[in-house]
Design an enzyme around this catalytic site. Sequence first.
Site, mmCIF file in Angstrom:
data_model
loop_
_atom_site.group_PDB
_atom_site.id
_atom_site.type_symbol
_atom_site.label_atom_id
_atom_site.label_comp_id
_atom_site.label_asym_id
_atom_site.label_seq_id
_atom_site.Cartn_x
_atom_site.Cartn_y
_atom_site.Cartn_z
ATOM 1 C CB SER A 161 -0.971 -0.026 1.181
ATOM 2 O OG SER A 161 -2.107 0.755 0.894
ATOM 3 C CE LYS A 216 -17.194 21.765 9.488
ATOM 4 N NZ LYS A 216 -16.025 22.055 8.657
#
Length: 369
Positions: A161, A216
């Site tokens: 990764s 948000k």
Amino acid sequence: MEQTMNDIPTPPTPSSSVCQPVAPQQVQVCLTHKSPSLLGRLVRSMAWWLLICSLVLNVCLLVSAAKVSKDGLAWEVLQRGQADQIVAVYTVRGIIDSDAVKKFTEFYRFADQSSKVKAIVLRVVSPGGGVGASEEIHHMVEALKNTGRPVVVSMGSVAASGGYMISAPADEIFAENSTITGSIGVIAQVPNLQGTMKKIGAEMITFKSTNADRWKDMLSPWKPVKPLQRERMTVLLDELQSQFERIVKTGRGKKLKISKGKYHETIGQGPEARRVAKTELIPFNGKAYLAGEAKALGLIDEIGFLEDAYRRAGELAGLTEPSVRRYKPKGSVISQLFGQQSASVNIDLSLGALDKLQSPRLLVLWTGD
């Protein structure tokens, strides 16, 4: 005349003896304590001095062995050679985070500015880490390569990764037989604490501005994730995935063998369950590979060890007598003597820890799942 025991004179007692008083009609017993001889005292004194001198000598040898560059990096010689033909080795180990970036930046500045460094070997032993941190180190590795000096990667037990992301720009990549690499994908993680909050009878109250109401508090650990928010997060992750794929394609070029794979996924449960055919792009499917398969896919160039990597780096740089040096951030003398501090568990109850707990983590990390 008959003599009694009391009439027999007591022999003189040596000054170094201690005599115990005895009752009449009993034989007097004396315990003699011999004082240490001059030779014994001398031997013990010399032994202590030898021990102290040995400790001092070991410290001096350790400090002198771990030489320090002008930039404050400690280094050790892996292979002796010409001082102006340096193959610089640096290891990125563990989770790639801001601390790893800080340490690598020190090495990058040194290697970038040193005219004696002719080639770089990046030793990677990492399952990855943060997207931003991995991208920063990748950028510096790419910058070193763009100076025209060879960059060779040597993979350790795992270089997956984010560990692969920072390896991708290298001219050549070596991996050991048992190396786990690949895992090209992006994940986001955030804990779900709703059940915990209910058990302790607490509630997190969030106030949001009107225009930011929908997004948000996306992926808040205190409330369920809405389907719309989940879709938005997938869009963000797919974009980061595309960036990761571009990094690999740019770094590996024509060496990379890309293909489409097919698989089936079961959707639903019970009588309503059905198998759906899907496709994936190999090797960008998040799958981890051992060295043999990784080589077949073009993710690595050769199967070999660190020695093979720095030997190849010297060849690519055209060096006749390369001096191979392993660099690392300078530690204290105590840490050099006794190694890293033992692992400990620290429980952080600060507000900063709470902020980290609430924030989704965008990761290029092989978790072994």
